[in-house]
Scaffold this motif. Structure first.
Motif, PDB file in Angstrom:
ATOM      1  N   LEU A  42       0.808  -1.098  -0.023  1.00  0.00           N
ATOM      2  CA  LEU A  42      -0.067   0.030  -0.103  1.00  0.00           C
ATOM      3  C   LEU A  42       0.774   1.233  -0.080  1.00  0.00           C
ATOM      4  CD1 LEU A  42      -2.744   1.275   0.129  1.00  0.00           C
ATOM      5  CD2 LEU A  42      -2.504   1.086   2.551  1.00  0.00           C
ATOM      6  N   ASN A  43       0.955   2.069  -1.034  1.00  0.00           N
ATOM      7  CA  ASN A  43       1.889   2.993  -1.280  1.00  0.00           C
ATOM      8  C   ASN A  43       1.165   4.329  -1.086  1.00  0.00           C
ATOM      9  OD1 ASN A  43       4.206   1.409  -2.209  1.00  0.00           O
ATOM     10  ND2 ASN A  43       2.672   0.909  -3.925  1.00  0.00           N
ATOM     11  N   VAL A  44       1.756   5.402  -0.658  1.00  0.00           N
ATOM     12  CA  VAL A  44       1.409   6.867  -0.701  1.00  0.00           C
ATOM     13  C   VAL A  44       2.746   7.415  -1.495  1.00  0.00           C
ATOM     14  CG1 VAL A  44       0.908   8.923   0.468  1.00  0.00           C
ATOM     15  CG2 VAL A  44       0.438   6.672   1.343  1.00  0.00           C
ATOM     16  N   LEU A  45       2.242   7.963  -2.726  1.00  0.00           N
ATOM     17  CA  LEU A  45       3.310   8.460  -3.776  1.00  0.00           C
ATOM     18  C   LEU A  45       3.041  10.060  -3.630  1.00  0.00           C
ATOM     19  CD1 LEU A  45       3.616   5.649  -6.075  1.00  0.00           C
ATOM     20  CD2 LEU A  45       4.858   5.998  -4.242  1.00  0.00           C
ATOM     21  N   ASP A  46       3.086  10.872  -2.839  1.00  0.00           N
ATOM     22  CA  ASP A  46       3.098  12.245  -2.668  1.00  0.00           C
ATOM     23  C   ASP A  46       4.399  12.994  -3.208  1.00  0.00           C
ATOM     24  OD1 ASP A  46       0.427  12.007  -2.315  1.00  0.00           O
ATOM     25  OD2 ASP A  46       0.497  12.423  -0.046  1.00  0.00           O
ATOM     26  N   GLU A  47       4.299  14.253  -3.458  1.00  0.00           N
ATOM     27  CA  GLU A  47       5.299  15.129  -4.123  1.00  0.00           C
ATOM     28  C   GLU A  47       6.478  14.903  -3.291  1.00  0.00           C
ATOM     29  OE1 GLU A  47       6.700  19.286  -6.179  1.00  0.00           O
ATOM     30  OE2 GLU A  47       4.638  18.998  -5.278  1.00  0.00           O
ATOM     31  N   ARG A  48       6.480  15.166  -1.955  1.00  0.00           N
ATOM     32  CA  ARG A  48       7.413  15.211  -1.107  1.00  0.00           C
ATOM     33  C   ARG A  48       7.548  14.346   0.022  1.00  0.00           C
ATOM     34  NH1 ARG A  48      10.601  19.637  -2.036  1.00  0.00           N
ATOM     35  NH2 ARG A  48      11.325  19.952   0.039  1.00  0.00           N
ATOM     36  N   PHE A  49       6.385  13.324  -0.051  1.00  0.00           N
ATOM     37  CA  PHE A  49       6.428  12.397   1.103  1.00  0.00           C
ATOM     38  C   PHE A  49       5.945  10.935   0.335  1.00  0.00           C
ATOM     39  CE2 PHE A  49       2.668  10.408   3.467  1.00  0.00           C
ATOM     40  CZ  PHE A  49       3.250   9.624   4.299  1.00  0.00           C
ATOM     41  N   ASN A  50       6.598   9.757   0.655  1.00  0.00           N
ATOM     42  CA  ASN A  50       6.301   8.437   0.109  1.00  0.00           C
ATOM     43  C   ASN A  50       6.115   7.580   1.406  1.00  0.00           C
ATOM     44  OD1 ASN A  50       7.995   7.791  -3.167  1.00  0.00           O
ATOM     45  ND2 ASN A  50       6.414   9.580  -2.400  1.00  0.00           N
ATOM     46  N   LEU A  51       5.267   6.724   1.020  1.00  0.00           N
ATOM     47  CA  LEU A  51       5.157   5.628   2.115  1.00  0.00           C
ATOM     48  C   LEU A  51       4.752   4.255   1.663  1.00  0.00           C
ATOM     49  CD1 LEU A  51       4.441   5.283   5.476  1.00  0.00           C
ATOM     50  CD2 LEU A  51       2.304   4.952   4.771  1.00  0.00           C
ATOM     51  N   HIS A  52       5.431   3.131   2.111  1.00  0.00           N
ATOM     52  CA  HIS A  52       5.288   1.946   1.247  1.00  0.00           C
ATOM     53  C   HIS A  52       5.128   1.007   2.552  1.00  0.00           C
ATOM     54  CE1 HIS A  52       7.318   3.866  -2.176  1.00  0.00           C
ATOM     55  NE2 HIS A  52       8.445   4.393  -1.360  1.00  0.00           N
ATOM     56  N   LEU A  53       3.872   0.332   2.484  1.00  0.00           N
ATOM     57  CA  LEU A  53       3.646  -0.526   3.628  1.00  0.00           C
ATOM     58  C   LEU A  53       3.116  -1.902   3.232  1.00  0.00           C
ATOM     59  CD1 LEU A  53       2.296  -0.771   6.715  1.00  0.00           C
ATOM     60  CD2 LEU A  53       0.043   0.072   5.597  1.00  0.00           C
ATOM     61  N   ARG A  54       3.596  -2.902   3.700  1.00  0.00           N
ATOM     62  CA  ARG A  54       3.426  -4.373   3.385  1.00  0.00           C
ATOM     63  C   ARG A  54       2.050  -4.360   4.139  1.00  0.00           C
ATOM     64  NH1 ARG A  54       6.998  -8.124   1.535  1.00  0.00           N
ATOM     65  NH2 ARG A  54       5.456  -9.480   1.804  1.00  0.00           N
ATOM     66  N   SER A  55       0.902  -4.581   3.469  1.00  0.00           N
ATOM     67  CA  SER A  55      -0.437  -4.756   3.821  1.00  0.00           C
ATOM     68  C   SER A  55      -0.695  -6.262   4.422  1.00  0.00           C
ATOM     69  CB  SER A  55      -1.462  -4.186   2.871  1.00  0.00           C
ATOM     70  OG  SER A  55      -1.408  -5.093   1.617  1.00  0.00           O
ATOM     71  N   ASP A  56       0.181  -7.281   3.819  1.00  0.00           N
ATOM     72  CA  ASP A  56      -0.052  -8.403   4.031  1.00  0.00           C
ATOM     73  C   ASP A  56       0.923  -8.765   5.402  1.00  0.00           C
ATOM     74  OD1 ASP A  56       2.427  -7.858   2.620  1.00  0.00           O
ATOM     75  OD2 ASP A  56       2.930  -9.935   2.145  1.00  0.00           O
TER      76      ASP A  56
END
Length: 340
Positions: A266-280
């Motif tokens: 589950l990714n958040v790909l914003d201009e100055r902020f990214n998050l990468h979360l393993r939902s499993d």
């Protein structure tokens, strides 16, 4: 694996199609060993003492700050500023790069300059990544060179003897102290009192959540996490998202705009902020209510199957532009663990 000399590790790293942390896991090595194999070939061992390191990092200008645990990666673009040192805990208070650091875990530091990619990478005693600083196109390269020279340690050849990685703690509950936990939880006036409370009662965060029950906590369905992210995006809500490990916590304050699920991520790909979360990896999700002088501090907190904390999410405080009622409504609407 006696054949894994530094030269062989460099060869494997150059040919790898997976991230360094994944390659290290495949080889049964700590990630820091892959960086250490680059000593004399683009990596320099540096002093990771925060009081020396952070003033030097501040001179780099705009960079990308990365903190991760086994299940989640947070990346923020900005500048390091407002560094405050401390024996047991330190912090940076820049609006974009907002962090809490625990100095005893900042053990192995490296300045890395390989194939034009420059970074500062710090690992704990086990060789597990604590925090990384990646330079960008506009970063100050002269300051990076000065940092590397000024913080270089005398020994640039010896290989480290990394400590074993600590086993996950799991939930710790002191059954004979649950009533005390509930009584003192209800009297808290600041969220920071919680850690002191559970340590004194010989519990930990997850153990306290399992023991306390209503009205302090409510276990949520795992599906609550993507639902929460989507609702925060759709309603343009502002939140504070905490992602960390034993040595560092990095905080995003603001909106979540561009959600991009991809396989288990589950990714958040914003201009100055990214998050990468393993939902499993999501196993237990808790809505947590802690009383403070300014009202309830309501959070959604995620743990993996080993009981390790993945992230915490709070509504932004009203004085910072948040809407406490809207956040409470959102958390209250998330399904219970037994409902999904």
């Amino acid at each position: 694996m006696n054949d894994l000399t530094p030269a062989r590790l460099r060869e494997l790293k150059r040919g790898a199609t997976v991230r360094p942390v994944e390659l290290a896991d495949q080889l049964g090595l700590p990630e820091a060993a892959l960086i250490e194999a680059e000593l004399g070939h683009g990596a320099t061992r540096i002093d990771a003492t925060l009081s020396r390191l952070f003033p030097a990092i501040e001179t780099l200008g705009e960079v990308m700050a990365l903190t991760r645990n086994r299940s989640c990666v947070i990346e923020k673009i900005g500048r390091y500023s407002e560094f405050h040192d401390g024996t047991h805990a330190a912090m940076t208070l820049d609006p974009e790069i907002d962090m809490r650091m625990f100095p005893r875990h900042w053990v192995h530091g490296f300045a890395v300059d390989i194939d034009g990619r420059r970074s500062i990478q710090v690992f704990d005693a086990s060789g597990v990544a604590v925090h990384k600083v990646h330079l960008r196109e506009g970063s100050n390269l002269a300051a990076f060179a000065a940092l590397t020279a000024d913080l270089a340690l005398p020994d640039q050849e010896s290989l480290s003897d990394y400590a074993p990685r600590p086993a996950p703690e799991g939930a710790r509950i002191a059954e004979d102290r649950v009533d005390t936990l509930r009584e003192e939880w209800g009297r808290m006036t600041d969220t920071h009192q919680f850690n002191t409370l559970v340590r004194r009662l010989k519990m930990n965060r997850l153990g306290a959540y399992r023991a306390a029950g209503a009205p302090f906590v409510r276990q949520l369905a795992v599906s609550s996490v993507p639902t929460m992210f989507q609702t925060v995006r759709d309603r343009e809500m502002q939140v504070m998202l905490f992602v960390g490990n034993r040595g560092c916590i990095e905080i995003h304050s603001g909106r979540l705009a561009n959600l991009r699920p991809m396989g288990p991520w589950l990714n958040v790909l914003d201009e100055r902020f990214n998050l990468h979360l393993r939902s499993d990896h999501l196993s237990e999700i808790w809505a947590v209510d802690k009383p403070t002088r300014r009202g309830a501090a309501l959070s959604v907190e995620a743990f993996d199957a080993d009981g390790e904390l993945i992230f915490q999410c709070f509504g932004m405080r009203p004085e910072k532009g948040g809407d406490a009622d809207a956040w409470a409504d959102l958390v209250g609407s998330l399904p219970d663990a037994g409902d999904a």
